[in-house]
Design a protein around this motif. Structure first.
Motif, mmCIF file in Angstrom:
data_model
loop_
_atom_site.group_PDB
_atom_site.id
_atom_site.type_symbol
_atom_site.label_atom_id
_atom_site.label_comp_id
_atom_site.label_asym_id
_atom_site.label_seq_id
_atom_site.Cartn_x
_atom_site.Cartn_y
_atom_site.Cartn_z
ATOM 1 N N ILE A 144 1.877 0.836 -4.466
ATOM 2 C CA ILE A 144 0.764 1.831 -3.937
ATOM 3 C C ILE A 144 0.964 1.868 -2.601
ATOM 4 O O ILE A 144 1.050 2.997 -1.942
ATOM 5 N N GLY A 145 1.477 0.954 -1.824
ATOM 6 C CA GLY A 145 1.483 0.792 -0.393
ATOM 7 C C GLY A 145 2.777 1.391 0.039
ATOM 8 O O GLY A 145 2.859 2.362 0.832
ATOM 9 N N THR A 167 2.188 5.181 -0.334
ATOM 10 C CA THR A 167 1.205 5.698 0.920
ATOM 11 C C THR A 167 2.299 5.804 1.943
ATOM 12 O O THR A 167 2.111 6.790 2.868
ATOM 13 N N ALA A 168 3.435 4.883 2.086
ATOM 14 C CA ALA A 168 4.224 5.024 3.402
ATOM 15 C C ALA A 168 5.064 6.339 3.259
ATOM 16 O O ALA A 168 5.159 6.978 4.193
ATOM 17 N N ASN A 169 5.464 6.661 2.095
ATOM 18 C CA ASN A 169 6.347 7.744 1.743
ATOM 19 C C ASN A 169 5.393 8.961 2.105
ATOM 20 O O ASN A 169 5.991 10.036 2.765
ATOM 21 N N GLY A 188 -6.029 -4.729 1.314
ATOM 22 C CA GLY A 188 -5.201 -5.595 2.304
ATOM 23 C C GLY A 188 -3.670 -5.343 2.268
ATOM 24 O O GLY A 188 -2.720 -4.938 3.095
ATOM 25 N N ILE A 189 -3.246 -5.394 1.019
ATOM 26 C CA ILE A 189 -1.729 -5.481 0.648
ATOM 27 C C ILE A 189 -1.429 -4.113 0.806
ATOM 28 O O ILE A 189 -0.120 -3.847 1.393
ATOM 29 N N ILE A 190 -2.233 -3.129 0.136
ATOM 30 C CA ILE A 190 -1.710 -1.792 0.213
ATOM 31 C C ILE A 190 -1.289 -1.321 1.849
ATOM 32 O O ILE A 190 -0.352 -0.706 2.096
ATOM 33 N N VAL A 191 -2.429 -1.556 3.000
ATOM 34 C CA VAL A 191 -1.978 -1.294 4.209
ATOM 35 C C VAL A 191 -1.041 -1.891 4.510
ATOM 36 O O VAL A 191 -0.214 -1.431 5.527
ATOM 37 N N GLU A 192 -0.934 -3.174 4.487
ATOM 38 C CA GLU A 192 0.187 -4.099 5.110
ATOM 39 C C GLU A 192 1.736 -3.448 4.764
ATOM 40 O O GLU A 192 2.614 -3.238 5.544
ATOM 41 N N THR A 193 1.698 -3.214 3.277
ATOM 42 C CA THR A 193 2.800 -2.651 2.714
ATOM 43 C C THR A 193 3.201 -1.286 3.240
ATOM 44 O O THR A 193 4.621 -1.100 3.735
ATOM 45 N N ALA A 194 2.119 -0.351 3.431
ATOM 46 C CA ALA A 194 2.190 0.833 4.081
ATOM 47 C C ALA A 194 3.022 0.715 5.352
ATOM 48 O O ALA A 194 4.206 1.490 6.069
ATOM 49 N N ASP A 204 4.779 -1.729 6.710
ATOM 50 C CA ASP A 204 6.160 -2.098 6.563
ATOM 51 C C ASP A 204 7.013 -1.137 6.304
ATOM 52 O O ASP A 204 8.400 -1.182 6.784
ATOM 53 N N TYR A 205 6.662 -0.187 5.347
ATOM 54 C CA TYR A 205 7.720 0.773 4.995
ATOM 55 C C TYR A 205 7.732 2.171 5.552
ATOM 56 O O TYR A 205 8.600 3.176 5.554
ATOM 57 N N ALA A 206 6.301 2.515 6.364
ATOM 58 C CA ALA A 206 6.304 3.814 7.054
ATOM 59 C C ALA A 206 7.617 3.903 8.266
ATOM 60 O O ALA A 206 7.742 2.851 8.741
ATOM 61 N N MET A 207 7.922 4.877 8.439
ATOM 62 C CA MET A 207 8.549 5.207 9.793
ATOM 63 C C MET A 207 7.919 4.688 11.153
ATOM 64 O O MET A 207 6.682 4.839 11.208
ATOM 65 N N PRO A 208 8.748 4.036 12.023
ATOM 66 C CA PRO A 208 7.888 3.650 13.252
ATOM 67 C C PRO A 208 7.062 4.688 13.766
ATOM 68 O O PRO A 208 7.513 5.976 13.944
ATOM 69 N N GLY A 209 5.642 4.622 14.011
ATOM 70 C CA GLY A 209 4.829 5.454 14.760
ATOM 71 C C GLY A 209 4.317 6.723 13.991
ATOM 72 O O GLY A 209 3.128 7.123 14.339
#
Ligand SMILES: [Zn+2]
Length: 328
Positions: free
Chosen positions: A253-254, A257-259, A285-291, A293-298
């Motif tokens: 899910i994280g 979310t990042a995508n 917490g895991i969803i936010v952390e993983t997002a 990790d995977y979202a483009m910087p910024g």
């Protein structure tokens, strides 16, 4: 109880699902006055289901000591592709025989008030956006994790439904090309990796393969009664196996979310549905952390990722919000 009034100042929201119909009466401030639940019984056919929706609405209105004359409009979320302009359900995979069904027209005939039809996840997103976020952000992504995974997009303060009214199918974002089979026919969709159905399948498969879990003590061999709340109880009692599976689902899910943040850069991402409602402390917490990790910087800067508090009532709330908006 509502004061008797001849003024049509109430709205009814309906959540039409594959297994149950929920309806709720709301006042103009979107406070719940009464709610009601009926099984869908989709095997009885389209007409029977429409009849049951009408009955569910009438009963909730009666429960609030109101009459249909005091209802300004009804808003309903249907589980599939919906043409909002004419109130037709184009296709609903979890309702037998639902193809090009003029739901608005049929219900208006039975209820005698204006009826507005939208996709169920769009309506959940609208309910969260208007009542929880007070329509403040300009853009929002809603991800609803339950039996399946659905989504709703708010762009520039309004629902975005796309060219053929099918936008927001977040559950069918492919995250594992050779992953488990999804109900849609594809492989590795988010829904096949992180929905309640997927989580339960992973648990059953693990137990078959010899994994030890407290769930076996809690429920015996009959895991058909398994609920999201049982998973929370197991994790809180130190069940490593269940913990690992929930962590895996939260990670997917994280990533989703990042995508979505990469593509849409919304102000707020709201997570809702029965699984999140039961396991928010374990998953958010895991969803936010993983997002992160995977979202483009910024891209995640100042983007809020939050859990909805509406739970099961997101659908009826959104239906009432839609009814109020359209009845004006
Ligand atoms: Zn799929």
């Amino acid at each position: 109880m509502a004061e008797p009034s001849s003024k049509a100042g109430y709205y009814v929201g309906v959540d039409l699902g594959g297994t149950k119909i929920l309806s709720g009466v709301f006042n103009h401030s979107m406070e719940t006055v009464s709610s009601n639940k009926l099984s869908t019984k989709s095997q009885r056919g389209v007409e029977a289901v429409i009849e049951r929706v009408a009955r569910c609405v009438k009963d909730s209105v009666d429960e609030a000591d109101l009459t249909m004359k005091q209802v300004a409009a009804v808003g309903i979320g249907a589980p599939g592709a919906v043409d909002f302009a004419n109130g037709t359900v184009i296709f609903a995979p979890n309702l037998e025989g639902w193809k090009d069904i003029p739901l608005k027209k049929a219900l208006e005939k039975q209820l005698g008030v204006p009826v507005f039809v939208e996709n169920d996840c769009n309506i959940c997103a609208l309910g969260v956006y208007v009542t929880e976020l007070k329509s403040k952000p300009r853009s929002m992504v809603g991800i609803f994790v339950g039996t399946g995974i659905g989504g709703g997009l708010i762009v520039n303060g309004d629902l975005y439904s796309g060219f053929c009214h099918t936008a927001g199918e977040i559950g069918h974002m492919v995250l594992e090309v050779n992953g488990p089979k999804c109900g849609c026919g594809n492989k590795g969709c988010l829904e096949a990796l992180a929905s309640r159905t997927a989580i339960f399948q992973q648990i059953k498969a693990g137990i078959k393969a010899g994994e030890k879990t407290i769930l076996s003590d809690m429920l015996g061999n009959n895991l058909n009664d398994l609920r999201s709340g049982d998973l929370r109880k197991a994790i809180r009692r130190g069940d490593k196996f269940v913990d690992r599976i929930i962590e895996g689902a939260a990670e997917y899910i994280g990533i989703a979310t990042a995508n979505l943040v990469n593509i849409l850069n919304p102000e707020v991402v709201v997570l809702g549905g029965g699984v999140i409602e039961a396991l928010a402390d374990e998953m958010m917490g895991i969803i936010v952390e993983t997002a992160q990790d995977y979202a483009m910087p910024g891209t995640l800067k100042n983007v809020e990722i939050v859990a909805s508090q509406l739970g099961d009532s997101a659908g009826i709330t959104g239906g009432a919000v839609l009814a109020r908006r359209e009845a004006k």
